[in-house]
Scaffold this motif. Structure first.
Motif: not given
Length: 152
Positions: A80-82, A99-104, A106-123
């Motif tokens: 899925v990722g490089p 990138i590891v903390s919160d890929a969004k 860096v890459f924008g909201e469309e990235t599938v990579m989760p933010g590993f050190y973010s409180l915004k982890v998805g739905k």
């Protein structure tokens, strides 16, 4: 894609929990020019521990999305990722930390990579995982230290 995103978020959300007193809180991480210059913990990461987090299916689970020749003996590398081979030649540690903390960031909201050190982890996050990060600040620093060893 929605099913993949929900799977990733559900699979990755861990019990990293609250930050330690000296750690930078997830909502206080400073993203500037697609980088996070300051260590989240004030200390260096451990690349050996970072490799463990990288491949641990209950923690980072990075192999689920990224191929990694350094871990060729481990099963189930995703595409899925490089590939992360040579990632240290492409990105500086401060960029890897972002990138590891919160890929969004860096890459924008469309990235599938989760933010590993973010409180915004998805739905659809389990209620007992809400308000918690996937990885601790030290685990992020450890993964960054590991990724910084992956040169061509």
């Amino acid at each position: 894609m929605i099913k993949v995103t929900r799977f990733l978020c559900a699979a990755f959300v861990m019990h990293a929990g609250a930050a330690f007193a000296d750690d930078t809180a997830p909502d206080k991480v400073m993203y500037e020019d697609f980088s996070v210059q300051a260590s989240l913990t004030g200390k260096a990461g451990d690349p050996v521990e970072g490799a463990k987090v990288f491949k641990d299916r209950g923690l980072g689970n990075c192999l689920a999305c990224h191929q990694n020749a350094d871990m060729s003996g481990d099963l189930f590398h995703g595409t899925v990722g490089p590939a992360v081979d040579g990632v240290a030649d492409r990105w500086e540690p401060a960029q890897l930390r972002a990138i590891v903390s919160d890929a969004k960031q860096v890459f924008g909201e469309e990235t599938v990579m989760p933010g590993f050190y973010s409180l915004k982890v998805g739905k659809d996050v389990a209620k007992d995982k809400a308000g918690k990060t996937i990885l601790s600040a030290q685990q992020v620093e450890d993964v960054v230290a590991y990724l910084a060893t992956l040169k061509e």
